[in-house]
Every structure is written in structure tokens, then in C-alpha cells.
Design a protein around this motif. Structure first.
Motif, PDB file in Angstrom:
ATOM      1  N   LYS A  60       0.845  -1.203   0.000  1.00  0.00           N
ATOM      2  CA  LYS A  60       0.000   0.000   0.000  1.00  0.00           C
ATOM      3  C   LYS A  60       0.875   1.247   0.000  1.00  0.00           C
ATOM      4  CE  LYS A  60      -3.773  -1.893   2.753  1.00  0.00           C
ATOM      5  NZ  LYS A  60      -4.146  -2.053   4.159  1.00  0.00           N
ATOM      6  N   ALA A  61       0.283   2.365  -0.463  1.00  0.00           N
ATOM      7  CA  ALA A  61       0.959   3.661  -0.380  1.00  0.00           C
ATOM      8  C   ALA A  61       0.668   4.272   0.991  1.00  0.00           C
ATOM      9  CB  ALA A  61       0.447   4.576  -1.480  1.00  0.00           C
ATOM     10  N   PHE A  62       1.589   5.106   1.513  1.00  0.00           N
ATOM     11  CA  PHE A  62       1.362   5.772   2.790  1.00  0.00           C
ATOM     12  C   PHE A  62       1.830   7.209   2.769  1.00  0.00           C
ATOM     13  CE2 PHE A  62       0.685   1.512   4.272  1.00  0.00           C
ATOM     14  CZ  PHE A  62      -0.338   1.696   5.181  1.00  0.00           C
ATOM     15  N   GLN A  63       1.263   8.002   3.694  1.00  0.00           N
ATOM     16  CA  GLN A  63       1.646   9.412   3.783  1.00  0.00           C
ATOM     17  C   GLN A  63       3.069   9.572   4.311  1.00  0.00           C
ATOM     18  OE1 GLN A  63      -1.420  11.180   6.218  1.00  0.00           O
ATOM     19  NE2 GLN A  63      -2.960  10.127   4.979  1.00  0.00           N
ATOM     20  N   ILE A  64       3.784  10.543   3.735  1.00  0.00           N
ATOM     21  CA  ILE A  64       5.156  10.819   4.198  1.00  0.00           C
ATOM     22  C   ILE A  64       5.328  12.273   4.631  1.00  0.00           C
ATOM     23  CG2 ILE A  64       6.367   8.982   2.941  1.00  0.00           C
ATOM     24  CD1 ILE A  64       6.918  11.078   0.706  1.00  0.00           C
TER      25      ILE A  64
ATOM     26  N   ILE B 222       4.534   7.785  -0.067  1.00  0.00           N
ATOM     27  CA  ILE B 222       5.530   6.814  -0.531  1.00  0.00           C
ATOM     28  C   ILE B 222       4.731   5.832  -1.378  1.00  0.00           C
ATOM     29  CG2 ILE B 222       5.306   5.464   1.631  1.00  0.00           C
ATOM     30  CD1 ILE B 222       8.215   4.564   1.326  1.00  0.00           C
ATOM     31  N   SER B 223       5.205   5.569  -2.603  1.00  0.00           N
ATOM     32  CA  SER B 223       4.442   4.720  -3.519  1.00  0.00           C
ATOM     33  C   SER B 223       4.293   3.310  -2.961  1.00  0.00           C
ATOM     34  CB  SER B 223       5.121   4.642  -4.881  1.00  0.00           C
ATOM     35  OG  SER B 223       5.276   5.927  -5.441  1.00  0.00           O
TER      36      SER B 223
ATOM     37  N   GLY C 128      10.602  12.290  -2.733  1.00  0.00           N
ATOM     38  CA  GLY C 128       9.669  11.916  -1.660  1.00  0.00           C
ATOM     39  C   GLY C 128      10.406  11.437  -0.429  1.00  0.00           C
ATOM     40  N   SER C 129      10.158  10.192  -0.031  1.00  0.00           N
ATOM     41  CA  SER C 129      10.815   9.622   1.149  1.00  0.00           C
ATOM     42  C   SER C 129      12.256   9.206   0.859  1.00  0.00           C
ATOM     43  CB  SER C 129      10.037   8.381   1.598  1.00  0.00           C
ATOM     44  OG  SER C 129      10.149   7.361   0.607  1.00  0.00           O
ATOM     45  N   GLY C 130      12.572   8.988  -0.414  1.00  0.00           N
ATOM     46  CA  GLY C 130      13.897   8.476  -0.778  1.00  0.00           C
ATOM     47  C   GLY C 130      13.898   6.973  -1.006  1.00  0.00           C
ATOM     48  N   TYR C 131      12.757   6.310  -0.747  1.00  0.00           N
ATOM     49  CA  TYR C 131      12.715   4.843  -0.858  1.00  0.00           C
ATOM     50  C   TYR C 131      12.980   4.347  -2.285  1.00  0.00           C
ATOM     51  CZ  TYR C 131      10.951   0.086  -0.948  1.00  0.00           C
ATOM     52  OH  TYR C 131      10.842  -1.269  -1.145  1.00  0.00           O
ATOM     53  N   GLN C 132      12.288   4.930  -3.265  1.00  0.00           N
ATOM     54  CA  GLN C 132      12.491   4.500  -4.659  1.00  0.00           C
ATOM     55  C   GLN C 132      13.954   4.715  -5.077  1.00  0.00           C
ATOM     56  OE1 GLN C 132      10.080   3.595  -7.802  1.00  0.00           O
ATOM     57  NE2 GLN C 132      12.198   2.893  -7.963  1.00  0.00           N
ATOM     58  N   ALA C 133      14.533   5.821  -4.650  1.00  0.00           N
ATOM     59  CA  ALA C 133      15.934   6.116  -4.977  1.00  0.00           C
ATOM     60  C   ALA C 133      16.850   5.033  -4.404  1.00  0.00           C
ATOM     61  CB  ALA C 133      16.316   7.489  -4.439  1.00  0.00           C
ATOM     62  N   ALA C 134      16.564   4.602  -3.171  1.00  0.00           N
ATOM     63  CA  ALA C 134      17.378   3.557  -2.537  1.00  0.00           C
ATOM     64  C   ALA C 134      17.249   2.235  -3.296  1.00  0.00           C
ATOM     65  CB  ALA C 134      16.959   3.376  -1.077  1.00  0.00           C
TER      66      ALA C 134
ATOM     67  N   ASP D  48       2.056   2.031 -23.674  1.00  0.00           N
ATOM     68  CA  ASP D  48       1.238   2.283 -22.485  1.00  0.00           C
ATOM     69  C   ASP D  48       1.167   1.039 -21.609  1.00  0.00           C
ATOM     70  OD1 ASP D  48       0.883   4.748 -23.553  1.00  0.00           O
ATOM     71  OD2 ASP D  48      -1.302   4.637 -23.703  1.00  0.00           O
ATOM     72  N   GLY D  49       1.365   1.226 -20.313  1.00  0.00           N
ATOM     73  CA  GLY D  49       1.313   0.110 -19.372  1.00  0.00           C
ATOM     74  C   GLY D  49       0.047   0.136 -18.535  1.00  0.00           C
ATOM     75  N   GLU D  50       0.169  -0.283 -17.285  1.00  0.00           N
ATOM     76  CA  GLU D  50      -1.000  -0.393 -16.394  1.00  0.00           C
ATOM     77  C   GLU D  50      -1.409   0.970 -15.821  1.00  0.00           C
ATOM     78  OE1 GLU D  50      -0.100  -3.368 -13.398  1.00  0.00           O
ATOM     79  OE2 GLU D  50       0.517  -4.797 -14.941  1.00  0.00           O
ATOM     80  N   LEU D  51      -2.545   0.973 -15.151  1.00  0.00           N
ATOM     81  CA  LEU D  51      -3.042   2.198 -14.513  1.00  0.00           C
ATOM     82  C   LEU D  51      -2.566   2.273 -13.061  1.00  0.00           C
ATOM     83  CD1 LEU D  51      -6.760   2.306 -15.723  1.00  0.00           C
ATOM     84  CD2 LEU D  51      -4.849   3.693 -16.562  1.00  0.00           C
ATOM     85  N   PHE D  52      -2.260   3.487 -12.616  1.00  0.00           N
ATOM     86  CA  PHE D  52      -1.792   3.720 -11.241  1.00  0.00           C
ATOM     87  C   PHE D  52      -2.398   5.011 -10.723  1.00  0.00           C
ATOM     88  CE2 PHE D  52       1.316   0.975 -13.180  1.00  0.00           C
ATOM     89  CZ  PHE D  52       1.638   0.082 -12.173  1.00  0.00           C
ATOM     90  N   ARG D  53      -2.203   5.252  -9.421  1.00  0.00           N
ATOM     91  CA  ARG D  53      -2.717   6.485  -8.823  1.00  0.00           C
ATOM     92  C   ARG D  53      -1.569   7.208  -8.102  1.00  0.00           C
ATOM     93  NH1 ARG D  53      -8.427   5.631  -6.122  1.00  0.00           N
ATOM     94  NH2 ARG D  53      -8.714   4.897  -8.274  1.00  0.00           N
ATOM     95  N   PHE D  54      -1.162   8.335  -8.642  1.00  0.00           N
ATOM     96  CA  PHE D  54      -0.038   9.105  -8.084  1.00  0.00           C
ATOM     97  C   PHE D  54      -0.512  10.475  -7.607  1.00  0.00           C
ATOM     98  CE2 PHE D  54       2.327   6.036 -10.534  1.00  0.00           C
ATOM     99  CZ  PHE D  54       3.560   5.949  -9.918  1.00  0.00           C
ATOM    100  N   VAL D  55       0.298  11.121  -6.773  1.00  0.00           N
ATOM    101  CA  VAL D  55       0.081  12.542  -6.480  1.00  0.00           C
ATOM    102  C   VAL D  55       0.547  13.312  -7.723  1.00  0.00           C
ATOM    103  CG1 VAL D  55       0.349  12.315  -3.968  1.00  0.00           C
ATOM    104  CG2 VAL D  55       2.365  12.811  -5.367  1.00  0.00           C
TER     105      VAL D  55
END
Ligand code: SAH
Length: 229
Positions: A67-71, A77-78, A104-110, A214-221
């Protein structure tokens, strides 16, 4: 042996990455596999990065749910599946230079760094830029370059990039990001202003033209212009 204060913090961090957390990460990796993620480099990276330390304390127990969560600063965080899907769609190989928009949180970068990529990441919210920088340093990811800026302009001084990943939904493809890609480069970007956005993968051809999949659908900020201090 002399430790810098950063290194001391690494030891504290590793102390709180327990066997329980590692077990939850292994389960998460199996879940991602069952959802169709097959790139071993991506799965291995997700197994390595202690996702829970990127969470605010209030949500830490949920860190290994898909799940995504607030950061903070109204951002998220995706979801792990989204991180895995975008990382896999990059089709990157170790040593490549990758530009991320939305630290964002830096998680994807890590995760990208654990895939062996040279990571350059931009964040438009100053508090998130500062917090993620501290977190990445404390985990030993000093090689990841981050900056406070507007991703619509890309990061010209480090261009060109082999890969570009945008982790916020853009209304259209920012031209600077295509321009800053090498021929053969791939851009992975959620596109659209509806509630759900389509993951678009652009490949830049030798003649500068682009091919779109085109790929799948997602929900981003949303990807917004300018900086927030
Ligand atoms: N990759 C992040 C997910 C962050 S959510 C992670 O792993 O945690 C998207 C982030 O994109 C937000 O932090 C938001 O502030 C940022 N963002 C939105 N528009 C931006 C822009 N124009 N330039 C840089 N960052 C942007």
C-alpha cells in the motif's frame, strides 16, 4: 577505527532492521512475484532496502503491506508494487545513470541504487528533500545525488541520462526530460490528470524521435511546477 557521525547512525539503523523486518520483506517480495514482477534485480533490491525506516512512526507497522502511505507535506511513498513496476519498466542495467523526479521519502531512490544504478533525484518540497537526504545518508546511500528543485527542468548539469523515472503524475511529458535522455534512453512516467493515470514508457530513438508504450493504470500525487519552501 574512527567513525563519522553518519557511520554511527548506520549501525543504529541496522540494529533496528530486525529478522522480523527481513522476514516481512521476503514475504513482500513473494507477493510482488505473484503479482507479475519477474526482474530479479528489482526483487533483490526490494529485499535489501529497509522500507520501514522511510515511514513515519505512526505507520511503521504497515511498511511491508502493498500500500501507499503518507510521508508528510501531503505526499505519499508509492505502493511497493508501483515501485517494482516502474523499476522493472526501466529495463536498466548496473552502472546506468537514472534521473528520478519526486524523491519523496527516498525509498524509490534507494531501490534504484540497490539495482546498481547511479541515481540523481529531484524533490520540489524542501522539507521532504531535507528529510530524505538525511535518511539516505544514515543508511549509507551517500552516492545517491539529490537536489531541491523543479523536476520539469530536469537536471541539466548531470545530463544525459540512460533512464528517467517520474514518480508523480504529469499532465503531459515534460520536454526537458526527453531532451536530457541519451539515444536509446527510456522514460517511465505516469501520465494524466484523472484519478488513475496510465504508466507511459517512452524510448528515445537515435534520430531524437520517441516511441510510446502504455502500461498499467496507477494512482499518483500530481507533478506540480515550481518549488515549495
Ligand atoms: N519516489 C517517492 C514517491 C514520492 S510521491 C518515494 O519513493 O517515496 C511524489 C513526489 O514527487 C512528492 O514528494 C512530490 O513533492 C514530488 N514532486 C511533484 N512534482 C515535482 C516536481 N515538479 N519536481 C520534483 N518533485 C516533484
Amino acid at each position: 577505527m574512527k567513525f563519522s557521525s553518519g557511520q554511527r547512525f548506520v549501525i543504529q539503523m541496522s540494529a533496528i532492521d530486525t529478522y522480523r523486518h527481513k522476514g516481512m520483506r521476503s514475504q513482500l517480495v513473494e507477493l510482488l512475484r505473484s503479482k507479475g514482477i519477474s526482474d530479479e534485480r528489482v526483487l533483490h533490491a526490494i529485499e535489501q532496502v529497509p522500507r520501514h525506516v522511510f515511514f513515519d512512526k505512526a505507520f511503521i507497522e504497515h511498511a511491508y503491506e502493498d500500500k501507499a502511505f503518507q510521508i508528510g507535506s501531503g505526499q505519499t511513498i508509492s505502493q511497493p508494487y508501483t515501485v517494482a513496476y516502474q523499476s522493472q519498466a526501466l529495463q536498466a542495467t548496473p552502472g546506468m545513470k537514472v534521473l528520478e523526479i519526486g524523491t519523496g521519502s527516498g525509498y524509490q531512490a534507494a531501490v534504484l541504487a540497490e539495482m546498481g544504478l547511479k541515481v540523481f533525484s529531484i524533490e520540489r518540497h524542501r522539507p521532504l528533500y531535507e528529510k530524505s537526504r538525511k535518511m539516505l545518508d544514515s543508511l549509507g546511500y551517500r552516492q545517491i545525488k539529490t537536489t531541491f528543485g523543479d523536476g520539469y527542468a530536469g537536471w541539466p548539469v548531470f545530463a544525459p541520462f540512460d533512464r528517467v523515472i517520474v514518480t508523480a503524475a504529469a499532465p503531459e511529458i515534460p520536454p526537458a526530460l526527453v531532451e536530457q535522455m541519451k539515444p536509446g534512453g527510456r522514460l517511465v512516467i505516469p501520465l494524466g490528470q484523472e484519478e488513475d493515470q496510465v504508466m507511459v514508457i517512452l524510448t528515445r530513438q537515435a534520430d531524437g524521435s520517441v516511441v510510446r508504450e502504455d502500461g498499467e493504470l496507477f494512482r499518483f500525487v500530481p507533478m506540480l511546477p515550481g518549488k515549495v519552501f
